[in-house]
Structure formats: C-alpha cells, structure tokens
Scaffold this active site. Structure first.
Site, PDB file in Angstrom:
ATOM      1  N   TRP A 354      -4.215   8.576  31.166  1.00  0.00           N
ATOM      2  CA  TRP A 354      -5.183   8.474  32.271  1.00  0.00           C
ATOM      3  C   TRP A 354      -5.977   7.180  32.169  1.00  0.00           C
ATOM      4  O   TRP A 354      -6.652   6.785  33.093  1.00  0.00           O
ATOM      5  CB  TRP A 354      -6.121   9.696  32.285  1.00  0.00           C
ATOM      6  CG  TRP A 354      -7.129   9.774  31.160  1.00  0.00           C
ATOM      7  CD1 TRP A 354      -6.897   9.501  29.834  1.00  0.00           C
ATOM      8  CD2 TRP A 354      -8.508  10.142  31.250  1.00  0.00           C
ATOM      9  NE1 TRP A 354      -8.054   9.698  29.101  1.00  0.00           N
ATOM     10  CE2 TRP A 354      -9.056  10.087  29.935  1.00  0.00           C
ATOM     11  CE3 TRP A 354      -9.335  10.527  32.295  1.00  0.00           C
ATOM     12  CZ2 TRP A 354     -10.387  10.396  29.656  1.00  0.00           C
ATOM     13  CZ3 TRP A 354     -10.666  10.831  32.007  1.00  0.00           C
ATOM     14  CH2 TRP A 354     -11.174  10.766  30.710  1.00  0.00           C
ATOM     15  N   ASP A 355      -5.875   6.528  31.011  1.00  0.00           N
ATOM     16  CA  ASP A 355      -6.538   5.240  30.792  1.00  0.00           C
ATOM     17  C   ASP A 355      -6.286   4.293  31.975  1.00  0.00           C
ATOM     18  O   ASP A 355      -7.175   3.555  32.388  1.00  0.00           O
ATOM     19  CB  ASP A 355      -5.997   4.557  29.524  1.00  0.00           C
ATOM     20  CG  ASP A 355      -6.159   5.401  28.264  1.00  0.00           C
ATOM     21  OD1 ASP A 355      -6.085   6.630  28.355  1.00  0.00           O
ATOM     22  OD2 ASP A 355      -6.340   4.812  27.181  1.00  0.00           O
ATOM     23  N   GLU A 493     -11.379  15.778  23.344  1.00  0.00           N
ATOM     24  CA  GLU A 493     -10.241  16.363  22.623  1.00  0.00           C
ATOM     25  C   GLU A 493     -10.656  17.095  21.346  1.00  0.00           C
ATOM     26  O   GLU A 493      -9.802  17.625  20.643  1.00  0.00           O
ATOM     27  CB  GLU A 493      -9.216  15.269  22.307  1.00  0.00           C
ATOM     28  CG  GLU A 493      -8.596  14.690  23.575  1.00  0.00           C
ATOM     29  CD  GLU A 493      -7.654  13.539  23.315  1.00  0.00           C
ATOM     30  OE1 GLU A 493      -7.691  12.964  22.214  1.00  0.00           O
ATOM     31  OE2 GLU A 493      -6.869  13.206  24.232  1.00  0.00           O
ATOM     32  N   LYS A 604     -16.285  14.422  21.776  1.00  0.00           N
ATOM     33  CA  LYS A 604     -15.571  13.208  21.344  1.00  0.00           C
ATOM     34  C   LYS A 604     -15.907  12.014  22.235  1.00  0.00           C
ATOM     35  O   LYS A 604     -16.099  10.903  21.775  1.00  0.00           O
ATOM     36  CB  LYS A 604     -14.066  13.467  21.356  1.00  0.00           C
ATOM     37  CG  LYS A 604     -13.251  12.246  20.931  1.00  0.00           C
ATOM     38  CD  LYS A 604     -11.748  12.507  20.967  1.00  0.00           C
ATOM     39  CE  LYS A 604     -10.964  11.273  20.550  1.00  0.00           C
ATOM     40  NZ  LYS A 604      -9.517  11.432  20.705  1.00  0.00           N
ATOM     41  N   GLN A 605     -15.918  12.243  23.551  1.00  0.00           N
ATOM     42  CA  GLN A 605     -16.074  11.136  24.501  1.00  0.00           C
ATOM     43  C   GLN A 605     -16.626  11.688  25.804  1.00  0.00           C
ATOM     44  O   GLN A 605     -16.652  12.906  25.994  1.00  0.00           O
ATOM     45  CB  GLN A 605     -14.723  10.478  24.748  1.00  0.00           C
ATOM     46  CG  GLN A 605     -13.707  11.402  25.404  1.00  0.00           C
ATOM     47  CD  GLN A 605     -12.276  10.901  25.255  1.00  0.00           C
ATOM     48  OE1 GLN A 605     -11.593  11.254  24.283  1.00  0.00           O
ATOM     49  NE2 GLN A 605     -11.825  10.112  26.196  1.00  0.00           N
TER      50      GLN A 605
HETATM   51  C1  BGC Z   1      -8.537   9.592  23.907  1.00  0.00           C
HETATM   52  C2  BGC Z   1      -7.860   9.757  25.246  1.00  0.00           C
HETATM   53  C3  BGC Z   1      -7.101   8.494  25.565  1.00  0.00           C
HETATM   54  C4  BGC Z   1      -6.144   8.119  24.465  1.00  0.00           C
HETATM   55  C5  BGC Z   1      -5.452   6.798  24.697  1.00  0.00           C
HETATM   56  C6  BGC Z   1      -7.498   9.235  22.865  1.00  0.00           C
HETATM   57  O1  BGC Z   1      -8.134   9.024  21.642  1.00  0.00           O
HETATM   58  O2  BGC Z   1      -9.202  10.761  23.546  1.00  0.00           O
HETATM   59  O3  BGC Z   1      -8.801  10.033  26.258  1.00  0.00           O
HETATM   60  O4  BGC Z   1      -6.405   8.661  26.763  1.00  0.00           O
HETATM   61  O5  BGC Z   1      -6.847   8.038  23.243  1.00  0.00           O
HETATM   62  O6  BGC Z   1      -6.361   5.755  24.797  1.00  0.00           O
END
Ligand code: BGC
Length: 785
Positions: A354-355, A493, A604-605
C-alpha cells in the site's frame, strides 16, 4: 574505431561537472567501509525501468553492487516467494597502473568523494590517490540511468596521471551477478541469436521462469584536449574486455561505457532490440546522451520541486525525497509498480505494498499525472489476481495482494526471521485487507485531481466496484444489528487477528460509498458506458442497495461523545505502556516481545491517525485533535511509514513544533539511517510521506470538488514554502510565507482556490492572487502589488 574510439577532443569536452549549487548535492566524503551498504542505497541512480546502487566501479571488501530491472522477478529454487532479481554489474571497471591495482584499500586516498546530483539525476565520483610507488592519479566520473531513454545506462570516467606516465590496464567486465545470500540473481543463458558479433559486448540472462534480460554495451575511449590518439590494445574475453594503453602525465583519458537493457517483458526479441538500439546510439556522442538526460530531469523538476527558504536540512530532505520518487517511476510501463525500496535495494524483495498508493502516489498525481495513471493501471492489470484471491478465501469482488510482484498474486512470505533470530509467522498476507480500500482511495484521488475520464471508464471504475463488492461480501452481521469485519489486521501490525479495526472498517465504508457515488456519476454522465460496465460485472440495483445498507451498518468504533475512535474492539482494555521514556522508531515487538506488545496499546504506526489523514473532511475538527492527542503518544513508529504522517497531522492541527520534529525524524530515516536498515534500499513510502507532509501538512492543501484549498501552518524558521501542483490540466503555483499566501494559475481554464476561511475565488489562467494572515487560522485576500 567506433566502439573503442580514440578521438581528438577539445578540452571543454571533458569538462562536465556536478550542479554548481551545493544545495542540490548529497555528498559523501571519504570512505567508511561500515556505511558502504547504506551509501549504496542512498546514492542509487534509476529511471523507473532500471536502477543501480551507488557502489564503487572497482568494488571494495564490502561492496554489494546491484542493478534491478523493474518487473523482473525470480524465485530461488526451493523458495516460492519471488524477488526482484539482481541483474549484471554493468559498471564494473577494474584497473591497474604499471601493475599496481587501482583500489581504495590498496592506495593512499588523498581525496575521495561521491556526490548524488539530485538536480541532474547523476552519480558523481572524484578520487585522488597515490599508489605504493608514489604515483598520484585522479579519477573523476559519472553514472546515470537515462531519464530521456530508459533503456540506456551511461558511465563515464576520466583518468589523469598527475605525476607519472605509464601503462594502464583496464578490465571492463559485464559479468552475471555474483551469488550472494539473501538475494536472487539472474542466471546466464545462451544468446538466442548466437554469440554477439561486432563491437558490442552482450550478456544474456534469464529468470528461472524464462524471462530473458539482455545487457549490451559499447565502450569508448578518448583523450581530452588533444589531437593525439591514445595507444590502445584490446582483448575480448568471455566476460568482458581488457584494454591496455600508455598514458602520459597530465593528460586526461576519458572512458565511456554505454549500456542498453532490454527484456522479453518489453519486446518479443530483446537481443535484437538491444543490438538495434546500440546501433542507433553509435553515432551519438556520450555528451549528447548526458545532455538529453539532464534535460529530462530539468523538465521533471519544473513540476516537482518543493522549495523551502530558511531551513537547509528540510530543503535537502525534500529534494532527496523527490529525487528518489522521480527515479522510481516509469510512466511508460503500466505493468509494473514501485516496490517498498524502489529499485535501490533488495529489501522486501522488491514487493509492492500500500506504500505506493497511499504514500507515494499523491506526489505523482499532483506533479506527473501520467505516472500516477501508469501506477494505477498496474492495479487494473492485476485485478484478475485480486479477484482470484477473494474467491479463494470465499469472498466476491477483488481483494488485492498485500505484497504484489509482477502478476499481482499474493506473495507475502509466510514466515520471517525476527532480529533476535525467532521465526515468526507473517499474517499480513491474509489479514491486511485494507489494501483493497487503499487502492480504491488512490483511484478516486487520481480521478478527483485529473478528471481523466478515459482512465475512470476503462479501468478505475472497475477497481472501485470490485473492491466495494469485496467488502460487501467480507462483512459479517452481528447481534447488535451492525456489520463487522473480524480477524483482520490494520496498518498497526503489532495487533494481529483483531475484530473491527477502525481503519479497515471505515475505509471499507468509504469504498462502498464511493462506489455508490461513482455508479450515480456514470449513470448520469456516461449512461452507455455504465450500462456496459454494469452488464459486464453483473451489477444490479439489488447489489447497489446491499452496498448502501452495508456501508450504513458498518461498525466504526467512534465514540459519539468524544469523537475518539477505538483502534479495534477491545483496544481500550489493553495494557497502557508509557512510551515517553523510550526512543521511538525502534521495533517494540522485538524490544518487549511480540506477546506483550500484542497485549498492549502500543501502536506500530499511524493507524487511526492514518484514517484521520485520509478522511480528514469526514472527521469533525474536535475529533481530529482528540484522536491525535490520544494515539500520538502511544505510537512507537516501528515502521518508516509513520513519522511523516504524524508530521502532516501535527502541521494540519497547527502544532508546528511537533510537526517539524516528526518531519526531521522522517527525513533522517534514510539520510541518517535512523532505522538502521537503509542498506536494503531507500524507504520510498517515507519519502512520499515527506512530500505529503510538506504539501498536505505545512501547506494544508485540500482537494475540493471544484479546486484546491490551503490552510497553511509553517514551522518556525521556514521563510517560504513554494511548489507547484497540477489539477485537471491546470497548474497552480503556490508560495507560502508565514503571513502570506500567493497562488498563481496556468493552463487552459480557471480553477477555484480557497485559503483557509477566506471566501473561495476563481483564479483565471495567468492570474496571481494573494492572501494575508489576519489571525492564527484566519486569512483575507489582499490586492496583488
Ligand atoms: C509496514 C507496512 C509497510 C511495509 C513495507 C511494514 O513494516 O508495517 O505498513 O507496508 O513495511 O514498507
């Protein structure tokens, strides 16, 4: 002699140089072996078709040179997960002067510098060295992946013996990539058309799945500023050529290598295409290739530049971000997308997340719409795989792969090794289903900003309908009369298998409502196309009604009193661990253990906060603040995607000090290797996030149905923030000062613009208007001087 040409050249011919303004340069002085891998990532050159890490041409004990070709994935035997394959080291160049090897670790370095020229898209290197016998020589050169002709790579090296004359041997390699753990390399293959004839070197490689990749090269030699020819002997061997030449003290010898890359993804006969392309370039001087490339970058920067006056570090970070974003994409290929580390490193196996849609795409939408379109077309072409994934799990419509490669099939690895050596099950391939709504969101944003009806009718609408259809089949009715999405993972996550992740549910709701709005739009404006599409997809009134009902019933976790959104059901019951003493940006699941983190409120984010950003207009102002104040202290920023979104939100909420500190944190992820993993490639989503933090955050840009609005909050020290955005064929130039906004329009028709609470105005082509700040969030238009 054509390929190894010895020509007279005027002195100025060899006088190419990096951009004079140091603010456009990323400079690495000296050589620090331990940092080599991250430097290779940061200094990568790329044009979205082919990318090469910033390694030394002659190698070093810790060099990991790698070139990647977009869309070329392969699997190692025994590993079903495809990875972006490593292509040949096309820039390999080893030399000796009178028998003494030219290598950093075998000479005394008097000066060594690598420069990434962000403006010209060129990697430069300067090296002054002394060998054990006291011979001093100077090497000076460049490398780039042409933005003007994407199949072309160029390397140019100037060699000057400063205090000696003698014999130089050059080994010019074009070898298959070296086998290294943790990456997948292309395999050498026999040329279909037999061994390459003529002056070109050619290397044929193949993936284990049968895709052919061709690298063909011509090498040229010239003596700068002299009519004399360089004496030259040449020997061709299996993996390259050896040249011998006698060099004279004080003279400069220029070695140019032009490489052409084709694959059987692009053309049916790549060997032939490479040969013909090189043939066409035979009469083109290398300087003309450099000039065309520099020109293409200048054209791209014209639309992409974000200028910050008063903050050199922020300026450099934004230029670095835009450089890598421009370098990552290829508007000419709609069957590839951008991996998490673009074409700069092997991390995440080159997979697309999704980045791309949520973090990088806005940069392209507003600065280069054809690239945004090509990236979305990749999702259109991979729709069959998304439909198959949904079907396999028992749902309807399209569920996109969390990690996607060339075909769009789910390629998320099932296991990962944690930094502490533990084998962890990876559930995101099954549970991070929000990606389907994220892609629909990106399609809609592109449509809003461009009004590209051709794209909407032939690709975008189908994506929005099929993802909506997925959500309608994914929800489960609850005893409370609401619809729920269970066993899911949001962007955070650290919390797997939760029920009713607010981000997922609300984005799903948005996806359903967007599909309904789109159906009405198509029926009204393009009834014939609507009838055709609805017929082909089997969409009828009953299904639209079901979407409406599902959207209405979806549980979203909002507290109507406070506006606070519970990240998922049961989140508030978890342990509240105080993060104020911890350094954020560390992997909390590793520090505290996965089980403890899962049972805690540590995020996490950006998760709920991601929602606040994406659906800003839907969330009441007080709720934006309440959620930010609640979740920001609980977010560990264990993902590089997180700090830039916090910068954006803090800026929008007017907390410019906090915003700037998050902006710097995001900027340092690559530039200071703050997460310790830049060796695997630059963090492309964080770079897209930085652009968004500047444009949506500090400038406060908002997309309105009929134009654009701005509610700026510049941090202390920023004297001005300027950039341009494209909107439905117009171009808007934006300049923001602490107490002044100036907007200027170009293009075929007017557009509506608004600055904060001032009344929206129609900006005619060629017109410029100004607004002045009268109170913290209050602006009024003032006459243009
Ligand atoms: C993040 C994801 C991201 C992926 C690739 C993961 O650590 O939690 O949101 O899409 O890294 O960058």
């Amino acid at each position: 002699m054509d390929d190894a040409r010895t020509q007279a050249m005027p002195a100025t011919d060899c006088a190419f140089a990096p951009t004079a303004d140091p603010a456009w340069l990323l400079v690495e002085e000296g050589f620090t072996l331990a940092r080599e891998h991250e430097i290779e990532s940061l200094f990568a050159v790329s044009n979205g078709y082919v990318g090469t890490r910033g390694s030394l041409a002659e190698g070093s004990p810790l060099s990991a040179p790698a070139t990647f070709v977009a869309g070329i994935f392969d699997c190692d035997p025994g590993d079903p997960v495809p990875a972006l394959a490593v292509a040949p080291d096309w820039m390999q160049l080893r030399g000796s002067v009178d028998g003494s090897e030219v290598k950093l670790d075998q000479s005394t370095t008097l000066a060594h510098r690598r420069i990434l020229d962000l403006k010209q898209g060129i990697f430069w290197r300067e090296w002054l060295f002394q060998d054990p016998s006291g011979r001093i020589s100077r090497l000076h050169g460049l490398r780039f992946a042409s933005l003007a002709d994407r199949h072309v790579l160029v390397q140019s090296m100037l060699f000057t013996p400063v205090n000696h004359s003698g014999r130089v041997h050059l080994e010019i390699g074009l070898d298959p990539p070296a086998d290294e753990p943790g990456r997948v390399e292309l395999m050498p293959a026999a040329p279909a058309g037999g061994a390459a004839a003529g002056p070109a070197q050619q290397l044929v490689l193949r993936t284990r799945r049968g895709t052919a990749v061709i690298f063909a090269a011509v090498n040229r030699l010239r003596v700068c500023g002299s009519a004399a020819a360089a004496p030259l002997q040449r020997a061709r061997h299996e993996s390259g050529e050896t040249w011998t030449l006698d060099v004279e003290m004080g003279r400069t010898y220029r070695f140019d290598r032009v490489v052409v890359v084709y694959t059987s993804r692009d053309v049916p006969q790549p060997e032939q295409a490479a040969t013909q392309h090189l043939e066409r370039l035979r009469s083109v001087d290398t300087d003309a290739l450099i000039a065309a490339h520099v020109h293409a970058w200048a054209a791209r920067w014209q639309h992409a530049e974000v200028a910050v006056a008063g903050d050199d570090a922020a300026q450099r970070a934004l230029r670095f971000a835009c450089y890598h974003l421009i370098a990552a994409a290829n508007a000419e290929d709609e069957r590839v997308s951008i991996g998490a580390r673009a074409l700069t490193g092997a991390s995440y196996k080159g997979h697309v997340f999704w980045d791309t849609e949520i973090f990088m795409l806005p940069f392209y939408v507003f600065t280069d719409p054809p690239t945004a379109r090509a990236l979305l077309m990749y999702r259109y072409h991979t729709l069959p795989a998304a439909r198959a994934k949904a079907q396999r799990l028992g749902y309807r419509g399209a569920l996109y792969a969390w990690e996607s490669a060339d075909t769009g099939e789910e390629v998320t690895p099932l296991y990962a090794i944690a930094p502490d050596g533990q084998v962890l099950q990876v559930l995101s391939g099954q549970q991070e289903q929000h990606i389907s709504a994220d892609i629909a969101y990106a399609v809609w944003q592109y449509w809003q900003a461009t009004h590209d009806a051709d794209f909407l009718l032939h690709a975008g609408a189908e994506i929005i309908f099929e993802t909506a259809r997925f959500w309608a089949s994914r929800v489960e009715p609850g005893a409370d009369g609401r619809d729920h999405i269970r066993r899911i993972m949001g962007p955070d996550e650290y919390h797997e298998g939760v029920d009713d992740n607010a981000y997922t549910n609300t984005m799903a709701q948005w996806n359903l409502e967007c599909a309904l709005e789109l159906a009405a739009l198509l029926e009204k404006c393009w009834p014939a196309q609507w009838a055709g599409l609805a017929g082909r997809l089997g969409l009828d009134e009953a299904e639209l009604r079901q979407w409406r009902d599902t959207a209405r019933r979806l549980y979203t976790g909002v507290d109507p009193q406070t506006g606070l959104i519970e990240q998922f059901r049961g989140y508030y019951q978890l342990e509240d661990i105080d993060l104020s003493a911890c350094e954020r940006g560390l992997a909390m699941d590793v520090l505290l253990g996965q089980a403890r983190v899962q049972q805690s409120r540590i995020v996490k984010q950006a998760d709920v906060l991601m929602l606040v950003h994406l659906l800003w207009e839907r969330i009441p102002p007080a709720a934006r603040v309440a959620n930010f104040r609640f979740y920001e202290p609980r977010t560990a920023h264990g993902s590089s995607l997180s700090p830039a979104i916090h910068a954006l939100l803090a800026a929008r909420l007017g907390d410019t000090e906090l915003a700037l500190s998050y902006f710097r944190q995001a900027a340092e992820i690559d530039l200071s290797n703050k997460m310790g993993n830049a060796a695997g490639g630059v963090h492309a989503a964080a770079l897209g996030g930085l652009w968004q933090a500047a444009v949506f955050g500090f400038a406060g840009m908002d997309l309105r149905p009929d134009g654009l609005a701005f509610a700026p909050h510049l941090p202390a020290g920023w004297q001005a923030l300027s950039f341009a955005v494209q909107w439905r064929g117009r171009r808007l130039r934006v300049r923001i000062e602490p107490a002044l906004v100036e907007l200027g329009a170009e293009g075929p028709a007017p557009l509506m613009v608004a600055v904060a609470d001032a009344a929206p105005v129609k900006l005619a082509p060629g017109q410029r208007r100004r607004w002045q700040r009268v109170a913290r969030d209050s602006w009024k238009e003032v006459p243009h001087e």
